[in-house]
Design a protein around this motif. Structure first.
Motif, short mmCIF file in Angstrom:
data_model
loop_
_atom_site.label_atom_id
_atom_site.label_comp_id
_atom_site.label_asym_id
_atom_site.label_seq_id
_atom_site.Cartn_x
_atom_site.Cartn_y
_atom_site.Cartn_z
N VAL A 81 0.84 -1.21 0.00
CA VAL A 81 0.00 0.00 0.00
C VAL A 81 0.87 1.25 0.00
O VAL A 81 0.55 2.23 -0.68
CB VAL A 81 -0.99 -0.01 1.19
CG1 VAL A 81 -1.71 1.32 1.33
CG2 VAL A 81 -1.99 -1.15 1.04
N SER B 62 0.65 4.05 -2.81
CA SER B 62 0.36 5.43 -2.44
C SER B 62 1.40 6.39 -3.00
O SER B 62 1.06 7.47 -3.51
CB SER B 62 0.30 5.54 -0.91
OG SER B 62 0.08 6.87 -0.51
N HIS C 46 -3.14 10.31 -1.63
CA HIS C 46 -1.90 9.96 -0.95
C HIS C 46 -1.99 10.31 0.53
O HIS C 46 -1.65 9.50 1.40
CB HIS C 46 -0.73 10.67 -1.62
CG HIS C 46 0.59 10.46 -0.93
ND1 HIS C 46 1.27 9.27 -0.97
CD2 HIS C 46 1.35 11.31 -0.19
CE1 HIS C 46 2.39 9.39 -0.29
NE2 HIS C 46 2.46 10.61 0.20
N VAL D 88 -4.43 7.94 2.35
CA VAL D 88 -3.87 6.60 2.50
C VAL D 88 -2.77 6.59 3.57
O VAL D 88 -2.71 5.69 4.40
CB VAL D 88 -3.34 6.07 1.15
CG1 VAL D 88 -2.49 4.82 1.32
CG2 VAL D 88 -4.50 5.82 0.20
N GLN D 89 -1.91 7.60 3.55
CA GLN D 89 -0.83 7.65 4.54
C GLN D 89 -1.36 7.82 5.95
O GLN D 89 -0.85 7.20 6.90
CB GLN D 89 0.16 8.76 4.20
CG GLN D 89 0.95 8.50 2.94
CD GLN D 89 1.69 7.18 3.00
OE1 GLN D 89 2.43 6.90 3.92
NE2 GLN D 89 1.48 6.36 1.99
#
Length: 162
Positions: free
Chosen positions: A32, A36, A49, A52-53
């Motif tokens: 992942v 990302s 991004h 997701v982070q």
């Protein structure tokens, strides 16, 4: 069924369920994380991004806390002991030490990168004054997280499989 404390794992080794979960989770995290980074570098999907982070950071925090609780309450050495002849070997401890160097580095650096990004990029992330710092340190953090995963897998192998 083994006569060890904690819940037995599901990957067919002597490891606990928590160890098995972390081995799989680290594979997912690296995949992942790479996806990302690809999204922001190639697709310029800065919000995706960021989301997701943040999700990865929160998920890892929860997983590591639960994992550490399991290790503190149930240990790991007795599960490893039968594999290496009655006690954790020098190899197992050496690989664990290497893993801990990367893991501690990642645990310290990743939140710094995330918090600085949230503060400096805000709710609508886009390239700006903070970008150069972020690219440099996020790359180092990603390498650290990848090495954490690789060393995790190496420790798992020598402690519970080999």
């Amino acid at each position: 069924m083994n006569d060890f404390s904690g819940i037995d794992g599901f990957l067919g080794t002597r490891a606990s369920a928590a160890m098995d979960m972390m081995v799989l989770l680290m594979a997912l995290v690296v995949a992942v994380l790479g996806w990302s980074v690809y999204q922001v570098r190639v697709g310029r999907r800065f919000r995706l991004h960021r989301s997701v982070q943040l999700a990865l950071g929160i998920a890892l925090l929860v997983a590591v806390v639960l994992f550490e609780l399991d290790v503190r309450f149930n240990g790991w050495e007795e599960r490893s002991a039968g594999v290496v002849g009655g006690s954790a070997s020098t190899l197992v401890w050496s690989v664990l030490a290497i893993h801990l160097v990367f893991a501690v580095f990642s645990v310290l650096l990743w939140p710094v990168v995330i918090v600085r990004a949230v503060r400096n990029f805000g709710g609508s992330p886009h390239p700006g004054a903070h970008s150069a710092w972020h690219r440099r340190w996020a790359r180092i953090a990603a390498i650290g997280m990848t090495m954490t995963a690789v060393s995790c897998w190496a420790f798992y192998w020598v402690a519970f499989v080999a």
